[in-house]
Design a protein around this motif. Structure first.
Motif, short mmCIF file in Angstrom:
data_model
loop_
_atom_site.label_atom_id
_atom_site.label_comp_id
_atom_site.label_asym_id
_atom_site.label_seq_id
_atom_site.Cartn_x
_atom_site.Cartn_y
_atom_site.Cartn_z
N ALA A 118 44.29 84.80 82.74
CA ALA A 118 43.63 84.21 82.25
C ALA A 118 43.83 83.10 81.82
O ALA A 118 42.60 82.03 81.43
CB ALA A 118 42.78 84.99 81.02
N ALA A 121 43.76 80.08 83.79
CA ALA A 121 42.35 79.61 84.76
C ALA A 121 42.36 78.74 83.16
O ALA A 121 41.53 77.63 83.33
CB ALA A 121 41.77 80.60 84.38
N LEU A 122 41.66 79.19 81.96
CA LEU A 122 41.33 79.11 80.58
C LEU A 122 41.70 77.22 80.36
O LEU A 122 41.31 76.54 79.98
CB LEU A 122 41.60 79.50 79.23
N ARG A 186 37.58 75.20 69.99
CA ARG A 186 36.75 76.16 70.16
C ARG A 186 37.76 77.27 69.67
O ARG A 186 38.86 78.18 70.31
CB ARG A 186 36.10 76.84 71.77
N VAL A 216 40.74 78.04 71.98
CA VAL A 216 41.38 76.93 72.63
C VAL A 216 41.12 75.23 72.63
O VAL A 216 40.21 75.66 71.74
CB VAL A 216 40.24 76.82 74.42
N TYR A 218 41.62 71.51 72.81
CA TYR A 218 41.34 70.54 73.84
C TYR A 218 41.61 68.58 73.47
O TYR A 218 42.40 68.66 72.49
CB TYR A 218 40.26 69.90 74.30
#
Lengths: 245, 245
Positions: A118, A121-122, A186, A216, A218
């Motif tokens: 997971a 993918a994230l 986020r 998450v 970025y």
């Protein structure tokens, strides 16, 4: 209020004012979340200079009874740390330190592992991408504040497993050592029962309600670089937002 | 991805795309919090127009699988409601409705009472000030989302006890009926065990971890007008922040 302050008393005025305010707070006349009157009005009410008032406020901010936000005023805290991490993309450690709290960071483990599916993918990582799994406990004067498990794309920051994360914040390392500016994040907040590892790290009984933060992060071009699970000890920390409409 | 889409199939393209994305989400290839590629890139990858892509995204937003924020992109949700109330001073009901969720507001009670001492102090109200104590449950399609106890300075809004709060939001009433614009708010978030009344309202066992929100709302000139305790069902709602640094 002003009645409790005397120019003839041996204590300096700001100490007397701080004592009077402390009594207001601890006695409940100024409850948690109470917003103090603006400084000019308060200084006038007390018959002291703004400089003297500010010295008194500084004492109570240092004690954790008041919190001050530029342009928004001075508030009575809920007796706990109040990071503003729901509102600005500060790291928890940056936010605590910016508020003047001593913070002790303990690294439980920091090693390269295959990314969980997971998380892979994230982070938009190809299969087999190495990840740094960084596990830390943030402690304040009163005990554990937060337990953090971060996953970082190690292919984007070679050698990151050797960084001393007791001395360096993760965001700082990404930005300064790897040229990966943290531009966006986020976060979701919810309540969860403390699992066994969380409970142990936060020194609370298993199942205790804790604030659970998923994040998450970025870097430029919307590239996800880091995912984390953070559990916050709600008896010591409340996440605060000052909002306008 | 593109392989699963066929111009010869009987289903419209956007339905096929939505089905493909749904599979990506439910199958875990796109986990919770995953940020989709930007629309132009995604449309190109799929070989469809942006209009077709947007129709597909709209289907999944409607289903609650995706959430979209102007200028910030499209994200996979954690399968729960994700209000942004830590970041903007929306009322919970406004925020849910802005996200397109049906919300059923049940008023448990709404009556004038003397303000509790702490609330009286918080609101800067003189002793004996009447307060509206408004108790509500917000329900979504899946059950209770939040339990709210608001205290409003009734001296500032005469007759407020007669307002129908199943049809009107509190902020709206303050602003439109009483000319008290809600300008600022302070919110703290923590985790707490559900007390008995909270548990009953949220239909969870007593002691279940719930997200606890304390709020003070200000109108012009920094006048505090409302205090509230809100308990949020974390199995149905996660508070979300999209942050920049």
């Amino acid at each position: 209020m002003a009645a409790r302050i005397s120019r003839d008393a041996p204590e300096p005025l700001h100490v007397q004012i701080a004592a009077s305010f402390r009594e207001d707070i601890l006695g409940g006349r100024w409850p948690a979340h109470y917003k103090l009157p603006p400084e000019p009005a308060l200084a006038e009410q007390l018959g002291v200079s703004r400089g003297t008032l500010r010295k008194a406020l500084a004492v109570l901010i240092e004690e954790g009874l008041l919190v001050q936000t530029r342009g928004r005023g001075t508030f009575v805290t809920a007796g706990v740390l109040e990071p503003r991490i729901a509102q600005r993309l500060h790291s928890l450690s940056e936010d605590f330190r910016a508020q003047g709290y001593a913070l002790d960071v303990q690294v439980v483990s920091a090693r390269l592992e295959g990314l969980q599916m997971a998380v892979q993918a994230l982070l938009g990582a190809p299969p087999g991408t190495p990840g740094l799994r960084l596990v830390r406990v943030f402690r304040g004067a009163q005990g554990p504040l937060a337990y953090l498990v971060n996953w970082v794309r190690a292919d984007l920051c070679p050698g990151i497993e050797d960084v001393d994360f007791e001395r360096n914040s993760l965001f700082d390392v990404l930005e300064k050592s790897y040229g990966l500016p943290v531009t966006e994040g986020r976060r979701t907040f919810s309540a969860a029962p403390a699992r066994e590892d969380v409970a142990e790290a936060l020194e609370v009984p298993t199942g205790t309600p804790v604030l659970y933060l998923e994040q998450v992060t970025y870097t430029r071009d919307g590239q996800a670089v880091e995912y984390s699970d953070v559990w916050i000890n709600s008896t010591a920390v409340k996440v605060t937002s000052l909002l306008t409409r």
